[in-house]
Design an enzyme around this catalytic site. Sequence first.
Site, PDB file in Angstrom:
ATOM      1  N   MET A  64       9.539  -7.690   6.075  1.00 46.64           N
ATOM      2  CA  MET A  64      10.671  -7.291   6.832  1.00 46.64           C
ATOM      3  C   MET A  64      10.419  -5.989   7.548  1.00 46.64           C
ATOM      4  O   MET A  64      11.115  -5.034   7.321  1.00 46.64           O
ATOM      5  CB  MET A  64      11.915  -7.283   5.965  1.00 46.64           C
ATOM      6  CG  MET A  64      12.311  -6.031   5.275  1.00 46.64           C
ATOM      7  SD  MET A  64      11.559  -5.208   3.936  1.00 46.64           S
ATOM      8  CE  MET A  64       9.935  -5.445   3.827  1.00 46.64           C
ATOM      9  N   PRO A  65       9.464  -6.005   8.425  1.00 49.18           N
ATOM     10  CA  PRO A  65       9.248  -4.780   9.189  1.00 49.18           C
ATOM     11  C   PRO A  65      10.462  -4.454  10.055  1.00 49.18           C
ATOM     12  O   PRO A  65      11.112  -5.342  10.594  1.00 49.18           O
ATOM     13  CB  PRO A  65       8.044  -5.106  10.063  1.00 49.18           C
ATOM     14  CG  PRO A  65       7.377  -6.268   9.423  1.00 49.18           C
ATOM     15  CD  PRO A  65       8.478  -7.027   8.739  1.00 49.18           C
TER      16      PRO A  65
END
Length: 130
Positions: free
Chosen positions: A1-2
């Site tokens: 989940m950048p």
Amino acid sequence: MPLVRIDVIEHRRTSEQLRELADAVQDVMLETFAAPARDRYQIITEHRPGRIIAEDTGLGYTRSEDVVVVQILQQGRDEAQKRAVYRALAERLRERTGLDPQDLIVAVSANTRADWSFGEGQAQFLEGRL
């Protein structure tokens, strides 16, 4: 989940071009950082001319008003993945948007699972919901 921040100079790209830029970055996040599908957190900020100052760090790069700064906040990626993302972003953005690789600056920072809340004031990672 950048979490990805994309900074550009305003009035250099249309809304469609900004979306293509963001889509290209997302494709690299999915392919190179193995981000899960539907895991897209991007913030695009346009700055007035003169508000992004990006010199060449003595490398001899010629920056233009098309400069793009990509900041990626992530967890758990190793050095090889980070190097791969730098290369992939330069290649993909050149292919899809025509961006000169000298106009691309990428910074990757790390945090931990405890540093995320995806809503409702909850720590979903720590609570085992993610």
